[in-house]
Design an enzyme around this catalytic site. Structure first.
Site, PDB file in Angstrom:
ATOM      1  N   VAL A 123       7.066   8.400   3.431  1.00 45.38           N
ATOM      2  CA  VAL A 123       8.366   7.753   3.534  1.00 45.38           C
ATOM      3  C   VAL A 123       8.250   6.322   4.038  1.00 45.38           C
ATOM      4  CG1 VAL A 123       8.799   8.614   5.877  1.00 45.38           C
ATOM      5  CG2 VAL A 123      10.729   8.037   4.377  1.00 45.38           C
ATOM      6  N   ASP A 124       7.296   6.027   4.903  1.00 47.20           N
ATOM      7  CA  ASP A 124       7.218   4.699   5.506  1.00 47.20           C
ATOM      8  C   ASP A 124       6.869   3.618   4.487  1.00 47.20           C
ATOM      9  OD1 ASP A 124       7.794   5.846   8.002  1.00 47.20           O
ATOM     10  OD2 ASP A 124       5.682   6.298   8.344  1.00 47.20           O
ATOM     11  N   SER A 125       5.843   3.856   3.682  1.00 49.36           N
ATOM     12  CA  SER A 125       5.489   2.865   2.658  1.00 49.36           C
ATOM     13  C   SER A 125       6.555   2.793   1.576  1.00 49.36           C
ATOM     14  CB  SER A 125       4.125   3.188   2.046  1.00 49.36           C
ATOM     15  OG  SER A 125       4.105   4.467   1.442  1.00 49.36           O
ATOM     16  N   GLY A 133       0.839  -1.188   0.000  1.00 42.57           N
ATOM     17  CA  GLY A 133       0.000   0.000   0.000  1.00 42.57           C
ATOM     18  C   GLY A 133       0.876   1.240   0.000  1.00 42.57           C
ATOM     19  N   MET A 134       0.949   1.936  -1.136  1.00 43.60           N
ATOM     20  CA  MET A 134       1.806   3.109  -1.287  1.00 43.60           C
ATOM     21  C   MET A 134       0.991   4.364  -0.979  1.00 43.60           C
ATOM     22  SD  MET A 134       4.681   1.720  -2.118  1.00 43.60           S
ATOM     23  CE  MET A 134       5.642   3.164  -2.597  1.00 43.60           C
ATOM     24  N   SER A 135       1.369   5.076   0.074  1.00 42.61           N
ATOM     25  CA  SER A 135       0.626   6.263   0.495  1.00 42.61           C
ATOM     26  C   SER A 135       1.221   7.553  -0.027  1.00 42.61           C
ATOM     27  CB  SER A 135       0.584   6.325   2.018  1.00 42.61           C
ATOM     28  OG  SER A 135       1.890   6.553   2.535  1.00 42.61           O
ATOM     29  N   CYS A 174      -7.214  11.869   7.951  1.00 47.67           N
ATOM     30  CA  CYS A 174      -6.758  11.923   6.561  1.00 47.67           C
ATOM     31  C   CYS A 174      -7.646  12.777   5.663  1.00 47.67           C
ATOM     32  CB  CYS A 174      -6.633  10.510   6.004  1.00 47.67           C
ATOM     33  SG  CYS A 174      -8.175   9.559   6.026  1.00 47.67           S
ATOM     34  N   CYS A 234     -10.744   2.606   9.305  1.00 45.37           N
ATOM     35  CA  CYS A 234     -10.162   2.562   7.962  1.00 45.37           C
ATOM     36  C   CYS A 234      -9.276   1.338   7.803  1.00 45.37           C
ATOM     37  CB  CYS A 234      -9.371   3.839   7.697  1.00 45.37           C
ATOM     38  SG  CYS A 234      -8.627   3.904   6.047  1.00 45.37           S
TER      39      CYS A 234
END
Length: 361
Positions: free
Chosen positions: A13-15, A8-10, A194, A99
């Site tokens: 930086v974390d993903s 899951g690319m948001s 969000c 979510c």
């Protein structure tokens, strides 16, 4: 190859680093960007456009494909409608918890299966043990631990899930992103809810729940001001109450102690906040993650968090059906209906439930 994994690319930086690490360790990696909100911000810009461009840049740098999918309808039906209903009832919900259960580990996992993936992964700060049934564990970086937000994810939803950065410190995640030239390396972390972003919360909520002015009263019932709608306030709130010139009270010491939705009154007090202290709370919607023996009517001594970033608090929990009653080892301040009480046994996140009410002995 270790298998195909959809990340899951948001656009954060974390993903980004989660995808990079999986690629480096031999997985066939596919990026999937989820658009869960189809509204523009106050400037007229699409709030997810920048995040998508960052995700696309990262995937190009890593050398993996990126797909985009809209779950906006599912999000509105399963998360946002609940969010509005809770605020209308005077409670303070946490949509990020829902979510995760209703979107990120539900239709997202189904889409990953359509792409032929054996695994899914996210950039959450937590760890998972797949020895038998999945066991959710705290992150190595205690300041970033996100198990609180995953307390309602069902056990089966965590099967074949990977959390690549759960054993890392945030500073090291950023260092990897910078070293590998990823555009998200120095990108500011997103904060808050969000779908609201940087907008004023009260103005946003007023678009869906119109203002309904009423009286602000103290604990004795004396009217000390006016409010625009009880749903706009939270327990313990001091700022923005607009109370002044009350005989015998200091102007800046008022705080919210309760919300009487039925009579449309905001109840406040003036002082140190003793009325906000409680000895325990009742919770509903118990979700237990993994195999954990906690029978109806039995007592469990463990720890709990009643809000995100709170240190673990010692509690005694007694289960009753799909709910539980917590008795705090140390009195707690501003335990808020609508939020979640999340249970822990050492490093393990047992699960949690929605706070219905707080009580004093």
């Amino acid at each position: 190859m270790k298998g195909r994994v959809v990340v899951g690319m948001s656009g954060g930086v974390d993903s980004s680093v989660a995808a990079l690490l999986l690629k480096q360790t031999g997985y066939e990696v596919i990026g999937l960007f989820m658009n869960n909100w189809d509204e523009q911000d106050d400037s007229g810009a699409c709030t997810s456009a920048e995040d998508f461009e960052d995700a696309r840049s990262v995937c190009a740098a890593i050398g993996i494909p990126l797909y985009s999918v809209s779950f906006a309808k599912e999000y509105y039906d399963r998360v946002f409608s609940y969010f509005l209903g809770e605020y209308a009832a005077g409670r303070t919900p946490n949509p990020d918890v829902l979510c995760n259960r209703e979107i990120k580990f539900a239709p997202f996992k189904r889409k990953a299966a359509e792409l032929g993936a054996q695994y899914v992964a996210t950039g959450h700060y937590c760890r998972i043990d797949h020895a038998s049934a999945p066991v959710l564990l705290k992150a190595a970086d205690a300041s970033k631990d996100q198990t609180y937000f995953l307390n309602q994810v069902r056990t089966e939803q965590l099967e074949n899930v990977l959390f690549p950065i759960g054993g890392m410190l945030k500073k090291d995640v950023r260092a990897i992103a910078v070293k590998n030239g990823l555009v998200t390396g120095r990108k500011k972390d997103s904060t808050g809810i969000c779908f609201i972003g940087e907008r004023n919360f009260r103005s946003f909520l007023a678009q869906y729940l119109p203002a309904r002015p009423g009286d602000v009263v103290d604990v004795s019932g004396r009217t000390v001001g006016r409010h625009n709608g009880v749903m706009y306030y939270t327990l313990g709130q001091r700022r923005g109450l607009g109370i002044g010139g009350v005989s015998g009270a200091e102007e800046n010491r008022w705080y919210v102690v309760d919300k009487d939705v039925a009579s449309n009154r905001l109840i406040v007090s003036c002082g140190e906040g003793e009325e906000l202290m409680s000895d325990g709370c009742e919770c509903s919607g118990l979700n237990i993650i993994g195999d954990f023996d906690w029978r109806d009517g039995s007592e469990l001594r463990c720890c709990a968090r009643m809000r995100y970033r709170q240190p673990d608090q010692p509690v005694t929990a007694v289960r009753h059906g799909d709910g539980f009653r917590l008795t705090f080892g140390i009195r707690q301040r501003a335990v808020t209906p609508g939020q979640y009480a999340v249970l822990y046994s050492g490093e393990r996140c047992i699960g949690g439930g929605v706070i219905v009410s707080a009580f004093r002995s």
